[in-house]
Each structure stands twice: as structure tokens, then as C-alpha cells.
Design an enzyme around this catalytic site. Structure first.
Site, PDB file in Angstrom:
ATOM      1  N   TYR A 231      51.536  26.514  38.990  1.00 41.84           N
ATOM      2  CA  TYR A 231      50.232  27.201  39.185  1.00 41.84           C
ATOM      3  C   TYR A 231      49.373  27.052  37.690  1.00 41.84           C
ATOM      4  O   TYR A 231      49.880  26.737  36.801  1.00 41.84           O
ATOM      5  CB  TYR A 231      50.620  28.807  39.357  1.00 41.84           C
ATOM      6  CG  TYR A 231      49.230  29.550  39.316  1.00 41.84           C
ATOM      7  CD1 TYR A 231      48.481  29.517  40.240  1.00 41.84           C
ATOM      8  CD2 TYR A 231      49.168  30.552  38.255  1.00 41.84           C
ATOM      9  CE1 TYR A 231      47.327  30.361  40.327  1.00 41.84           C
ATOM     10  CE2 TYR A 231      47.981  31.581  38.511  1.00 41.84           C
ATOM     11  CZ  TYR A 231      47.123  31.259  39.413  1.00 41.84           C
ATOM     12  OH  TYR A 231      46.115  32.243  39.695  1.00 41.84           O
TER      13      TYR A 231
ATOM     14  N   ASP B  80      38.912  36.193  30.351  1.00 41.75           N
ATOM     15  CA  ASP B  80      38.612  35.871  31.640  1.00 41.75           C
ATOM     16  C   ASP B  80      37.633  36.810  32.119  1.00 41.75           C
ATOM     17  O   ASP B  80      37.862  37.847  33.102  1.00 41.75           O
ATOM     18  CB  ASP B  80      40.288  36.205  32.356  1.00 41.75           C
ATOM     19  CG  ASP B  80      40.166  36.015  33.994  1.00 41.75           C
ATOM     20  OD1 ASP B  80      39.384  35.141  34.261  1.00 41.75           O
ATOM     21  OD2 ASP B  80      40.913  36.518  34.489  1.00 41.75           O
TER      22      ASP B  80
ATOM     23  N   ASP C 251      43.785  28.631  40.523  1.00 41.78           N
ATOM     24  CA  ASP C 251      42.792  29.658  40.617  1.00 41.78           C
ATOM     25  C   ASP C 251      41.293  29.263  40.556  1.00 41.78           C
ATOM     26  O   ASP C 251      40.875  28.769  39.636  1.00 41.78           O
ATOM     27  CB  ASP C 251      43.097  30.597  39.499  1.00 41.78           C
ATOM     28  CG  ASP C 251      42.295  31.920  39.591  1.00 41.78           C
ATOM     29  OD1 ASP C 251      41.460  32.170  40.239  1.00 41.78           O
ATOM     30  OD2 ASP C 251      42.505  32.397  38.405  1.00 41.78           O
TER      31      ASP C 251
ATOM     32  N   ASP D 196      38.813  31.512  41.115  1.00 39.84           N
ATOM     33  CA  ASP D 196      37.873  32.699  40.855  1.00 39.84           C
ATOM     34  C   ASP D 196      37.173  33.047  42.233  1.00 39.84           C
ATOM     35  O   ASP D 196      37.757  32.956  43.214  1.00 39.84           O
ATOM     36  CB  ASP D 196      36.888  32.491  39.871  1.00 39.84           C
ATOM     37  CG  ASP D 196      37.828  32.652  38.569  1.00 39.84           C
ATOM     38  OD1 ASP D 196      39.012  32.788  38.467  1.00 39.84           O
ATOM     39  OD2 ASP D 196      37.000  32.067  37.597  1.00 39.84           O
TER      40      ASP D 196
ATOM     41  N   HIS E   7      43.190  29.583  45.434  1.00 39.85           N
ATOM     42  CA  HIS E   7      42.872  30.885  45.853  1.00 39.85           C
ATOM     43  C   HIS E   7      41.601  31.257  45.471  1.00 39.85           C
ATOM     44  O   HIS E   7      41.137  30.967  44.577  1.00 39.85           O
ATOM     45  CB  HIS E   7      44.021  31.956  45.494  1.00 39.85           C
ATOM     46  CG  HIS E   7      44.319  32.028  43.880  1.00 39.85           C
ATOM     47  ND1 HIS E   7      43.206  33.053  43.373  1.00 39.85           N
ATOM     48  CD2 HIS E   7      45.197  31.640  43.278  1.00 39.85           C
ATOM     49  CE1 HIS E   7      43.886  32.960  42.244  1.00 39.85           C
ATOM     50  NE2 HIS E   7      44.889  32.259  41.918  1.00 39.85           N
TER      51      HIS E   7
ATOM     52  N   GLU F  15      38.716  34.342  45.655  1.00 38.14           N
ATOM     53  CA  GLU F  15      38.775  35.876  45.554  1.00 38.14           C
ATOM     54  C   GLU F  15      37.739  36.612  46.208  1.00 38.14           C
ATOM     55  O   GLU F  15      36.727  35.938  46.236  1.00 38.14           O
ATOM     56  CB  GLU F  15      39.252  36.471  44.231  1.00 38.14           C
ATOM     57  CG  GLU F  15      38.098  36.460  43.270  1.00 38.14           C
ATOM     58  CD  GLU F  15      38.808  36.405  41.867  1.00 38.14           C
ATOM     59  OE1 GLU F  15      38.203  36.990  41.112  1.00 38.14           O
ATOM     60  OE2 GLU F  15      39.809  35.803  41.672  1.00 38.14           O
TER      61      GLU F  15
ATOM     62  N   CYS G  68      39.346  40.669  35.356  1.00 35.19           N
ATOM     63  CA  CYS G  68      40.523  40.307  35.410  1.00 35.19           C
ATOM     64  C   CYS G  68      41.016  41.370  36.750  1.00 35.19           C
ATOM     65  O   CYS G  68      40.620  42.405  36.585  1.00 35.19           O
ATOM     66  CB  CYS G  68      41.307  40.659  34.071  1.00 35.19           C
ATOM     67  SG  CYS G  68      43.060  40.676  34.348  1.00 35.19           S
TER      68      CYS G  68
ATOM     69  N   ARG H 183      42.451  35.538  48.062  1.00 28.86           N
ATOM     70  CA  ARG H 183      43.013  36.878  47.205  1.00 28.86           C
ATOM     71  C   ARG H 183      41.921  38.091  47.471  1.00 28.86           C
ATOM     72  O   ARG H 183      40.735  37.851  47.438  1.00 28.86           O
ATOM     73  CB  ARG H 183      42.866  36.182  45.597  1.00 28.86           C
ATOM     74  CG  ARG H 183      42.953  37.505  44.554  1.00 28.86           C
ATOM     75  CD  ARG H 183      43.141  37.125  43.357  1.00 28.86           C
ATOM     76  NE  ARG H 183      42.415  38.072  42.431  1.00 28.86           N
ATOM     77  CZ  ARG H 183      42.154  38.074  41.062  1.00 28.86           C
ATOM     78  NH1 ARG H 183      42.676  36.914  40.705  1.00 28.86           N
ATOM     79  NH2 ARG H 183      41.605  38.782  40.581  1.00 28.86           N
TER      80      ARG H 183
ATOM     81  N   GLU I  70      46.213  41.542  45.163  1.00 34.62           N
ATOM     82  CA  GLU I  70      46.184  41.293  43.601  1.00 34.62           C
ATOM     83  C   GLU I  70      46.413  42.854  43.143  1.00 34.62           C
ATOM     84  O   GLU I  70      46.025  44.045  43.925  1.00 34.62           O
ATOM     85  CB  GLU I  70      44.816  40.953  43.013  1.00 34.62           C
ATOM     86  CG  GLU I  70      44.685  41.119  41.747  1.00 34.62           C
ATOM     87  CD  GLU I  70      45.727  40.472  40.673  1.00 34.62           C
ATOM     88  OE1 GLU I  70      46.853  40.647  40.942  1.00 34.62           O
ATOM     89  OE2 GLU I  70      45.055  39.850  40.060  1.00 34.62           O
TER      90      GLU I  70
ATOM     91  N   ASN J 219      51.640  38.744  42.920  1.00 35.94           N
ATOM     92  CA  ASN J 219      51.407  38.304  41.537  1.00 35.94           C
ATOM     93  C   ASN J 219      52.187  39.248  40.264  1.00 35.94           C
ATOM     94  O   ASN J 219      51.694  40.374  40.277  1.00 35.94           O
ATOM     95  CB  ASN J 219      49.967  38.300  41.293  1.00 35.94           C
ATOM     96  CG  ASN J 219      49.565  37.905  39.927  1.00 35.94           C
ATOM     97  OD1 ASN J 219      50.141  37.189  39.291  1.00 35.94           O
ATOM     98  ND2 ASN J 219      48.322  38.293  39.495  1.00 35.94           N
TER      99      ASN J 219
END
Length: 293
Positions: free
Chosen positions: A40, A55, A82, A84, A109, A111, A119, A154, A184, A206
Site C-alpha cells: 500500500y 495530510d 490512496d 484521496d 481507493h 473517498e 485525515c 472509501r 474509515e 484500516n
């Protein structure tokens, strides 16, 4: 076999699939040496390790893509990335999916936070509507080059909509074509169980440290039906603290002698990098050049 198919097979053949975060190409090689089946790349990790930034949606698709290409060039393991919120509108999301697919990664993924994201384990997250997230997913699914490329949705809805609202969202996301769900900031095993009571789709847990989610064991997660267990920054956090201690120690002690037992040796490094075979090929090229003269 494509990377997407490798990732899908890894989910089928591992109950659950354990995915460690690999912050750079060398970390990826170490994970492969440890016999992991997938790896990942965290957006938070890229921001912190490659750019020294928090982040908060500051880094771009191209910033992440640099590290993706370095990792996929160094290992054959399928890589989950990731992305975002997809870094913008439909055009940006489409470009992101195509570039990630072409770069050799296996899965991403995306989101349902607003573009100025936080975050997932921080307060004041804001999420977009179900219809807006479905549009993100539609663009992502339609933009795949390889049909086996894995697109995970996500959701950060637990913090604001609770498990019932989150389950509703998950159903809509899966209907739109998401291949799996990343829940999440889960706080109880019952939330994973409720998802699996409703859906057969792959579910990712996660298990990041120092966040909202307790450090559930792999057995607990397996018993709750979780298909993928993610440790996004576990190795990076350990590396960072070790480096910080070493930087302080070499000033304080005036020598690295007391630190040798916590270091990887030169030979161990060479083994991971296959150094001697590279060196042998270089020597052979030198001999050929001399003979040509």
C-alpha cells in the site's frame, strides 16, 4: 497476469489479506522479502515522507504518481494506492485512474470527503452527497484501462452519519461499480459485522495507530468478516522514530558504535537489492569495452 488480477486473487486466497504500507521502493522490496502478497502507498505517507507536508490535500496526483512508479518498478507485488478525492473534477479523476492504471498499480481507493480533505482520524471532516460520490465512482470505473483494475470506495461517513447512514452509502457505492469498501475510523467490531450482514463485497479495515480505530487483532477482524487488513504507516512510524533517535544519538555519543545492533548490515542491504548480480553485469560490460579496444 495483470496487477489488478493479482490483487483480486490475493483477496480471494488470503483470509484476511494483510497489506502493509510501503513508503518507498526499498520498503516495497522489504515487504516482498517478508512474503507479503500486496502492498500500500498512503497519501499521508507521501505527503510526510516525500514532501514534509501534512495530510491536508496539499500534494497532487503527480506528486503521488512519482512514488507509485518508483514502487511498481521495484516490486512485482500488487499495489493499492490512496488517491484521496481524485484530485478534482471528473476530468481530473479520469486522468488519475488512467495514470495509476498505466503506472502499474493494481488498485486505488477514492473517498467521499470534500476536496479540501482531512485525515480520516481528525475532527471536522466534511463529506459530499451520495450522488456526488456516485459521480466520482462512475467516472473512475468508466476510466479504467484494464477491466481488472480494482476501485475501492472509501467512506468517512461514520463520524457524521453513523453506521446506518454509512451502510446506505456503501450500498449506493457498490451499485455504482465500486469493487470494495474502505470503512474509515471504525470504532467497534459491530460496525464491520453490520457491513458484512448487508454486503458480500470485499471490506477493508484500516488498522492505523494512534487514531479512532482500536488495534483489533487479525483474528477478531477475520471473525467479523473483514477481507483486507491495512497497516498504512506502521513501518514508516517505526522508521521515523528510529531515525530520530539515531540523529540525536550521533550528536550525543560522538559515535554510531552503540547503534550497530539496530541497523541493517551492508550485506543485508546488498541481499535485498541483489547488489552482486548488478555489480557482476557492470564488470562484464567493462571487460567487453576493454576487449573492443
Amino acid at each position: 497476469m495483470s496487477q489488478g488480477l493479482k490483487f483480486r486473487d490475493a483477496i480471494k486466497n488470503n483470509k484476511p489479506l494483510i497489506i502493509p504500507g510501503t513508503i518507498n521502493a526499498y520498503s516495497a522490496k522489504l515487504a516482498e522479502k517478508a512474503n507479503h502478497q500486496a502492498i500500500y502507498l498512503s497519501g499521508s505517507g507521501v505527503a510526510a515522507a516525500s514532501y514534509g507536508l501534512p495530510d491536508l490535500g496539499i500534494t497532487s496526483m503527480h506528486d503521488v504518481l512519482i512514488d507509485v512508479k518508483r514502487i511498481t518498478n521495484a516490486t512485482s507485488l500488487p499495489l493499492l494506492v490512496d488517491i484521496d478525492t481524485g484530485w478534482g473534477d471528473a476530468k481530473n479523476i479520469a486522468e488519475t485512474i488512467r495514470e495509476m492504471d498505466k503506472s502499474g498499480c493494481a488498485a486505488v481507493h477514492i473517498e467521499d470527503q470534500i476536496f479540501d480533505k482531512r485525515c480520516g482520524h481528525r475532527p471536522n471532516k466534511q463529506i459530499i452527497s451520495i450522488s456526488d460520490m456516485k459521480e466520482r465512482l462512475k467516472v473512475a470505473v468508466d476510466s479504467k484501462i484494464d477491466e481488472s483494475f480494482f476501485i475501492m470506495a472509501r467512506t468517512d461517513a461514520l463520524a457524521t452519519e453513523g453506521i446506518d447512514g454509512t451502510i446506505e452509502r456503501c450500498g449506493e457505492y457498490l451499485e455504482e461499480g465500486a469493487d470494495g469498501i474502505f470503512l474509515e475510523a471504525v470504532t467497534s467490531m459491530e460496525e464491520y459485522k453490520k457491513f458484512k450482514d448487508n454486503f458480500n463485497a470485499p471490506l477493508l479495515a484500516n488498522i492505523t495507530e494512534f487514531g479512532k480505530t482500536p488495534l483489533f487483532s487479525q483474528k477478531e477482524l477475520k471473525d467479523s468478516g473483514v477481507d483486507i487488513v491495512l497497516y498504512p504507516l506502521t513501518a514508516f512510524r517505526a522508521m521515523s522514530l528510529s531515525a530520530e533517535k539515531i540523529y540525536n544519538s550521533i550528536i550525543k555519543d560522538g559515535t554510531q558504535e552503540p547503534l550497530l545492533d539496530i541497523m541493517q548490515t551492508r550485506e543485508e542491504l546488498y541481499e535485498v537489492l541483489d547488489y552482486y548480480n548488478f555489480e557482476k553485469k557492470l564488470d562484464e560490460q567493462v571487460i567487453v569495452k576493454k576487449e573492443d579496444k
